[in-house]
Design an enzyme around this catalytic site. Structure first.
Site, PDB file in Angstrom:
ATOM      1  N   GLU A 255       0.887  -1.161   0.000  1.00 15.08           N
ATOM      2  CA  GLU A 255       0.000   0.000   0.000  1.00 15.08           C
ATOM      3  C   GLU A 255       0.923   1.208   0.000  1.00 15.08           C
ATOM      4  O   GLU A 255       1.757   1.354   0.890  1.00 15.08           O
ATOM      5  CB  GLU A 255      -0.897  -0.058   1.232  1.00 15.08           C
ATOM      6  CG  GLU A 255      -2.116   0.825   1.127  1.00 15.08           C
ATOM      7  CD  GLU A 255      -2.010   1.998   2.048  1.00 15.08           C
ATOM      8  OE1 GLU A 255      -1.706   3.086   1.518  1.00 15.08           O
ATOM      9  OE2 GLU A 255      -2.188   1.837   3.261  1.00 15.08           O
ATOM     10  N   CYS A 289      -1.159   8.681   3.446  1.00 16.81           N
ATOM     11  CA  CYS A 289      -1.181   8.400   2.009  1.00 16.81           C
ATOM     12  C   CYS A 289      -2.547   8.719   1.436  1.00 16.81           C
ATOM     13  O   CYS A 289      -2.679   8.961   0.250  1.00 16.81           O
ATOM     14  CB  CYS A 289      -0.776   6.976   1.739  1.00 16.81           C
ATOM     15  SG  CYS A 289      -1.829   5.829   2.549  1.00 16.81           S
TER      16      CYS A 289
HETATM   17  C1  UN1 Z   1      -1.577   5.593   5.074  1.00 15.86           C
HETATM   18  O1  UN1 Z   1      -1.412   6.772   5.353  1.00 15.86           O
HETATM   19  O2  UN1 Z   1      -0.595   4.851   4.857  1.00 15.86           O
HETATM   20  O3  UN1 Z   1      -8.085   6.510   5.594  1.00 15.86           O
HETATM   21  C2  UN1 Z   1      -2.897   4.954   4.959  1.00 15.86           C
HETATM   22  C3  UN1 Z   1      -7.083   6.948   6.156  1.00 15.86           C
HETATM   23  C4  UN1 Z   1      -6.053   5.998   6.675  1.00 15.86           C
HETATM   24  C5  UN1 Z   1      -4.962   5.968   5.670  1.00 15.86           C
HETATM   25  C6  UN1 Z   1      -3.804   5.208   6.075  1.00 15.86           C
HETATM   26  N1  UN1 Z   1      -6.601   4.691   6.916  1.00 15.86           N
HETATM   27  O4  UN1 Z   1      -6.883   8.124   6.296  1.00 15.86           O
END
Ligand code: UN1
Length: 496
Positions: A255, A289
């Site tokens: 991811e 992310c």
């Molecule tokens: C990340 O920043 O690696 O929905 C993912 C959201 C979090 C994202 C995490 N679950 O903001």
């Protein structure tokens, strides 16, 4: 609870008590003592950790292999009970854990609470799913799985990966981000206290060399990774060189990053757009992310929204995350800060308009970046993901919606995407064209809830399956059933 100086849960006595616990729990060592610094000031030592040497990583993998018989033979229910017990312990120990997250990762009070809640949700979700998935007699774990996790969710993503791998009956070598090993060490202690055997989950702290060694070792049968697209590519290249003993490819669940866009047309409710933009772009100092990087405003209403947004940005308080009044804490390191500031200067030098909210008093030192808005002429000027509180704004003509969607898709990233409109056919038009893994209508782009909004992307944003979703555990089996094809058309991939 707070006083004028900050949170009492992050007070010195609590942190000293924590430091004692930390130094008592076991970690593979050999590479010397590493001081973890508080990113809010880079002077305050949060704790020490011993980084794993190449010999101790190799030994950890050997002990994991032995432990896989002990853990893999338990019933799904027995394993799930351990994860649920760990969730209970996290809730009981919420206060000191929050103190550590605030100090080690620079998270705000609100983000630290959310982080622990998400970790608890991951533990309970995978425990519950595993009882369904692993009641099938054919399900066999992969064996030794490496979990390589990021600093931006140092507890939630760390434990999410580890819980999924354990729930599927695998044994785990957990390599936390170099910046945030202390909270990871606490998480592993809690798993052990909850009944997970010592060698079924082991912490191997260190820098990229530790991760690289895990990925290369032929005994590691699967890799879970959250982090940058570049590192995911490197991992994929390494894994392509070998097969698991049964002749199947070594699975990677990655991811990675995003160039996440929000489209706002002139029918949208401006107040809601502003509130959702602030949380999507600047919460966690933009270090998610999922964060909004690209705000696309329909020309007719762009000035109105921008004026409101700039006004609202000045209300955000950037500063010491130990203060309850702080909305935005520091970025993670001086390198991160320098890279973000360099990008802002490059954009300014190109003549693009830059607006920055003022920093709170006392933020001159420390790794702070003020919430920043940059008006750009086209999406094509963005060459890479900027992992910080920087929002790019582009205007589009009413007749240019399809072209805008093509430009967003052309970035190759496909993680989160949003639209604010009150026109149903516009919702249909853009949601049909996006490739993003998580699509949000008339809400913000961050804070996906485990089990409710499974999280993950396509193309340059990741491999799927989504974390906190029903298919994740199946990918962690030796003989995994085929995953449904979710790509609508070929995208550039970290696999290519
Ligand atoms: C990340 O920043 O690696 O929905 C993912 C959201 C979090 C994202 C995490 N679950 O903001």
């Amino acid at each position: 609870r707070s006083n004028s100086q900050g949170l009492d849960l992050a007070d010195e006595a609590t942190l000293h008590a924590l430091a004692d616990v930390l130094s008592a729990s076991r970690t593979w060592g050999g590479e010397g003592d590493h001081a973890v610094l508080n990113p809010a000031n880079l002077q305050d030592v949060v704790g020490h950790i011993v980084f794993a040497s190449a010999e101790s990583v190799a030994e950890a993998i050997s002990t994991a292999e032995i432990a896989s018989t002990e853990w893999g033979v338990l019933s799904a229910d027995q394993r799930a009970l351990c994860l649920e017990k760990a969730a209970d312990v996290l809730e009981d120990e919420m206060q000191p854990l929050m103190g550590l997250i605030i100090r080690e990762a620079g998270k705000s009070y609100a983000n630290a609470v959310a982080e622990i809640r998400e970790a608890v949700d991951f533990l309970r979700y995978y425990a519950a799913r595993s009882r369904e998935v692993f009641s099938e007699p054919t399900s066999k774990p992969l064996g030794v799985v490496a979990c390589i996790s990021p600093w931006n969710f140092p507890l939630a993503i760390f434990l999410g990966q580890v819980a999924a791998a354990l729930a599927a009956g695998n044994v785990v070598l957990a390599k936390p981000a170099e910046e945030t090993p202390l909270i990871a060490q606490e998480a592993v202690r809690i798993l052990h206290e909850a009944g997970v055997p010592e060698f079924a989950v082991q912490l191997v702290a260190g820098a990229g060399n530790v991760g690289a060694q895990l990925v290369r070792d032929p005994r590691v049968a699967g890799v879970l990774f959250t982090g940058s697209t570049e590192v995911a590519r490197l991992i994929q290249k390494q894994l392509a060189d070998r097969l698991n003993p049964d002749g199947t490819p070594v699975p990677l669940i990655a991811e990675t990053g995003g160039q996440n866009a929000l489209i706002v047309d002139s029918s949208a409710l401006s107040e809601q757009v502003v509130a959702d933009t602030l949380s999507s772009a600047f919460d966690s100092a933009g270090q998610r992310c999922s964060a909004l990087r690209l705000l696309c405003l329909q020309e007719e209403s762009a000035d109105r929204v921008l004026t409101m947004l700039k006004g609202a940005m000045t209300e955000l308080s950037t500063g010491n995350p130990q203060l309850l009044s702080t909305d935005i804490g520091p970025v993670i390191s001086s390198e991160a800060q320098a890279g973000i500031l360099r990008h802002i200067e490059e954009m300014r030098a190109k003549g693009y308009r830059v607006y920055q909210a003022p920093l709170s008093a006392g933020c001159e030192e420390g790794m702070f970046v003020p919430p920043t808005l940059i008006e750009i002429p086209s999406i094509a000027v963005l060459k890479r993901e900027i992992f910080g509180p920087v929002l790019h704004v582009v205007r589009y003509p009413r007749a240019g919606l399809d072209r805008l969607m093509d430009d967003i898709n052309a970035t190759g990233y496909a993680l989160t995407f949003g639209v604010h409109t009150r026109i149903d056919r516009t919702i249909a038009r853009v949601t049909e064209r996006t490739h993003a893994g998580n699509v949000y209508v008339n809400r913000n782009l961050v804070g996906a809830v485990v089990g409710v909004q499974p999280f993950g992307g396509h193309g340059l944003s990741g491999t799927g399956p989504k974390a906190g979703g029903p298919l994740y555990l199946r990918r962690l089996l030796g003989v995994s059933p085929p995953l449904p094809l979710s790509l609508r058309q070929p995208l550039p991939s970290i696999m290519s």
